[in-house]
Design a protein around this motif. Structure first.
Motif, PDB file in Angstrom:
ATOM      1  N   SER A   1       0.830  -1.207   0.000  1.00  0.00           N
ATOM      2  CA  SER A   1       0.000   0.000   0.000  1.00  0.00           C
ATOM      3  C   SER A   1       0.864   1.258   0.000  1.00  0.00           C
ATOM      4  O   SER A   1       0.556   2.225  -0.699  1.00  0.00           O
ATOM      5  N   ALA A   2       1.967   1.247   0.742  1.00  0.00           N
ATOM      6  CA  ALA A   2       2.870   2.409   0.745  1.00  0.00           C
ATOM      7  C   ALA A   2       3.498   2.592  -0.634  1.00  0.00           C
ATOM      8  O   ALA A   2       3.602   3.714  -1.144  1.00  0.00           O
ATOM      9  N   SER A   3       3.912   1.487  -1.267  1.00  0.00           N
ATOM     10  CA  SER A   3       4.495   1.557  -2.609  1.00  0.00           C
ATOM     11  C   SER A   3       3.476   2.061  -3.622  1.00  0.00           C
ATOM     12  O   SER A   3       3.804   2.843  -4.511  1.00  0.00           O
ATOM     13  N   CYS A   4       2.244   1.624  -3.476  1.00  0.00           N
ATOM     14  CA  CYS A   4       1.179   2.067  -4.377  1.00  0.00           C
ATOM     15  C   CYS A   4       0.955   3.575  -4.239  1.00  0.00           C
ATOM     16  O   CYS A   4       0.801   4.291  -5.237  1.00  0.00           O
TER      17      CYS A   4
ATOM     18  N   MET B   1       1.674 -14.392  -1.628  1.00  0.00           N
ATOM     19  CA  MET B   1       0.885 -13.796  -2.710  1.00  0.00           C
ATOM     20  C   MET B   1       1.664 -13.867  -4.016  1.00  0.00           C
ATOM     21  O   MET B   1       2.873 -13.691  -4.027  1.00  0.00           O
ATOM     22  N   THR B   2       0.942 -14.091  -5.110  1.00  0.00           N
ATOM     23  CA  THR B   2       1.593 -14.049  -6.412  1.00  0.00           C
ATOM     24  C   THR B   2       1.660 -12.601  -6.877  1.00  0.00           C
ATOM     25  O   THR B   2       0.951 -11.729  -6.361  1.00  0.00           O
ATOM     26  N   VAL B   3       2.510 -12.345  -7.872  1.00  0.00           N
ATOM     27  CA  VAL B   3       2.597 -11.001  -8.437  1.00  0.00           C
ATOM     28  C   VAL B   3       1.244 -10.604  -9.026  1.00  0.00           C
ATOM     29  O   VAL B   3       0.814  -9.456  -8.896  1.00  0.00           O
ATOM     30  N   GLU B   4       0.552 -11.554  -9.637  1.00  0.00           N
ATOM     31  CA  GLU B   4      -0.778 -11.254 -10.201  1.00  0.00           C
ATOM     32  C   GLU B   4      -1.744 -10.807  -9.106  1.00  0.00           C
ATOM     33  O   GLU B   4      -2.524  -9.876  -9.303  1.00  0.00           O
ATOM     34  N   GLU B   5      -1.700 -11.463  -7.955  1.00  0.00           N
ATOM     35  CA  GLU B   5      -2.559 -11.063  -6.835  1.00  0.00           C
ATOM     36  C   GLU B   5      -2.192  -9.658  -6.346  1.00  0.00           C
ATOM     37  O   GLU B   5      -3.069  -8.859  -6.030  1.00  0.00           O
ATOM     38  N   MET B   6      -0.897  -9.367  -6.312  1.00  0.00           N
ATOM     39  CA  MET B   6      -0.466  -8.033  -5.880  1.00  0.00           C
ATOM     40  C   MET B   6      -0.930  -6.962  -6.867  1.00  0.00           C
ATOM     41  O   MET B   6      -1.395  -5.897  -6.457  1.00  0.00           O
ATOM     42  N   LYS B   7      -0.798  -7.241  -8.166  1.00  0.00           N
ATOM     43  CA  LYS B   7      -1.246  -6.287  -9.186  1.00  0.00           C
ATOM     44  C   LYS B   7      -2.734  -6.022  -9.026  1.00  0.00           C
ATOM     45  O   LYS B   7      -3.195  -4.884  -9.142  1.00  0.00           O
ATOM     46  N   SER B   8      -3.491  -7.083  -8.749  1.00  0.00           N
ATOM     47  CA  SER B   8      -4.929  -6.943  -8.558  1.00  0.00           C
ATOM     48  C   SER B   8      -5.239  -6.138  -7.304  1.00  0.00           C
ATOM     49  O   SER B   8      -6.089  -5.237  -7.323  1.00  0.00           O
ATOM     50  N   LEU B   9      -4.549  -6.440  -6.213  1.00  0.00           N
ATOM     51  CA  LEU B   9      -4.770  -5.754  -4.942  1.00  0.00           C
ATOM     52  C   LEU B   9      -4.498  -4.255  -5.060  1.00  0.00           C
ATOM     53  O   LEU B   9      -5.232  -3.435  -4.513  1.00  0.00           O
TER      54      LEU B   9
ATOM     55  N   ASP C   1      -6.089  -0.688 -13.485  1.00  0.00           N
ATOM     56  CA  ASP C   1      -6.803   0.600 -13.471  1.00  0.00           C
ATOM     57  C   ASP C   1      -5.825   1.769 -13.473  1.00  0.00           C
ATOM     58  O   ASP C   1      -6.033   2.775 -14.152  1.00  0.00           O
ATOM     59  N   ILE C   2      -4.750   1.632 -12.687  1.00  0.00           N
ATOM     60  CA  ILE C   2      -3.736   2.681 -12.626  1.00  0.00           C
ATOM     61  C   ILE C   2      -3.130   2.893 -14.009  1.00  0.00           C
ATOM     62  O   ILE C   2      -2.992   4.019 -14.486  1.00  0.00           O
ATOM     63  N   ILE C   3      -2.768   1.796 -14.677  1.00  0.00           N
ATOM     64  CA  ILE C   3      -2.156   1.881 -16.011  1.00  0.00           C
ATOM     65  C   ILE C   3      -3.128   2.506 -17.014  1.00  0.00           C
ATOM     66  O   ILE C   3      -2.746   3.352 -17.826  1.00  0.00           O
ATOM     67  N   ALA C   4      -4.405   2.120 -16.918  1.00  0.00           N
ATOM     68  CA  ALA C   4      -5.415   2.638 -17.851  1.00  0.00           C
ATOM     69  C   ALA C   4      -5.619   4.145 -17.689  1.00  0.00           C
ATOM     70  O   ALA C   4      -5.900   4.846 -18.665  1.00  0.00           O
ATOM     71  N   CYS C   5      -5.458   4.658 -16.485  1.00  0.00           N
ATOM     72  CA  CYS C   5      -5.712   6.079 -16.219  1.00  0.00           C
ATOM     73  C   CYS C   5      -4.470   6.963 -16.321  1.00  0.00           C
ATOM     74  O   CYS C   5      -4.587   8.185 -16.354  1.00  0.00           O
ATOM     75  N   ALA C   6      -3.302   6.366 -16.356  1.00  0.00           N
ATOM     76  CA  ALA C   6      -2.055   7.149 -16.340  1.00  0.00           C
ATOM     77  C   ALA C   6      -1.777   7.800 -17.690  1.00  0.00           C
ATOM     78  O   ALA C   6      -2.151   7.264 -18.738  1.00  0.00           O
ATOM     79  N   LYS C   7      -1.108   8.950 -17.655  1.00  0.00           N
ATOM     80  CA  LYS C   7      -0.679   9.628 -18.876  1.00  0.00           C
ATOM     81  C   LYS C   7       0.526   8.922 -19.483  1.00  0.00           C
ATOM     82  O   LYS C   7       0.747   8.952 -20.678  1.00  0.00           O
ATOM     83  N   GLN C   8       1.331   8.318 -18.622  1.00  0.00           N
ATOM     84  CA  GLN C   8       2.583   7.712 -19.039  1.00  0.00           C
ATOM     85  C   GLN C   8       2.384   6.352 -19.717  1.00  0.00           C
ATOM     86  O   GLN C   8       1.387   5.682 -19.502  1.00  0.00           O
ATOM     87  N   SER C   9       3.402   5.988 -20.492  1.00  0.00           N
ATOM     88  CA  SER C   9       3.496   4.627 -21.015  1.00  0.00           C
ATOM     89  C   SER C   9       4.082   3.781 -19.882  1.00  0.00           C
ATOM     90  O   SER C   9       5.174   4.067 -19.393  1.00  0.00           O
TER      91      SER C   9
END
Length: 173
Positions: free
Chosen positions: A90-93, A123-131, A136-144
């Motif tokens: 959560s802190a990294s996010c 936890m798997t990396v996929e679970e972390m990405k989901s958590l 959603d973050i990637i879809a909303c970001a201006k950056q590539s």
């Protein structure tokens, strides 16, 4: 300029040492045993060769509050997360969202690295990405934004990081 950011203890220093060694050998060869590292206090500049010299500025995780003062002329951003430590997620996010919303980084290419995938975790990396709602973050970001799973200790996935740096560095000139 490329920034290397992430919380304290995620493996930034080892990652940069491994990338530098790998870049000398053109992305191939045995990395050998991991070199010893100490937490970065302050900032550390490392030059690696990807088509031509690229300077990577590593900022210590404890410097999070002053990271924005280093955003100027940043074209590429490596953001490292510890895949073996979901409690830090959560802190990294929150750090990542701050980076992505920074106006000075709107044009930067971003590579999110899930490091320490060689270590056991519940936890798997996929679970972390989901958590962390990364899609959603990637879809909303201006950056590539690109993501990768790596182990700086084992060297897994580092050739891909060098390729990304080479392609990003080429595109920014």
């Amino acid at each position: 300029m490329c920034l290397l950011l992430g919380a304290t203890g995620v493996g930034k220093t080892l990652l940069i040492k491994r990338l530098k060694k790998l870049s000398v050998h053109d992305g191939t060869g045995d990395l050998g045993d991991p070199p010893p590292t100490r937490p970065t206090v302050g900032t550390d500049l490392t030059d690696i060769m990807v088509n031509r010299q690229l300077t990577i500025r590593e900022l210590g995780g404890c410097m999070g509050p002053i990271w924005p003062s280093y955003y100027g002329n940043c074209r590429a951003l490596l953001f490292v997360l510890d895949a073996s430590n979901p409690t830090q997620l959560s802190a990294s996010c929150a750090h990542l969202l701050g980076l992505l919303s920074a106006e000075q980084l709107a044009e930067a290419s971003v590579l999110i690295l899930f490091n320490k995938t060689d270590l056991p975790c519940y936890m798997t990396v996929e679970e972390m990405k989901s958590l962390m709602r990364l899609p959603d973050i990637i879809a909303c970001a201006k950056q590539s934004i690109t993501t990768a799973e790596i182990s700086a200790r084992e060297g897994t996935g580092l050739a891909g990081v060098l390729r990304w740096l080479r392609d990003t560095h080429r595109a920014s000139h």
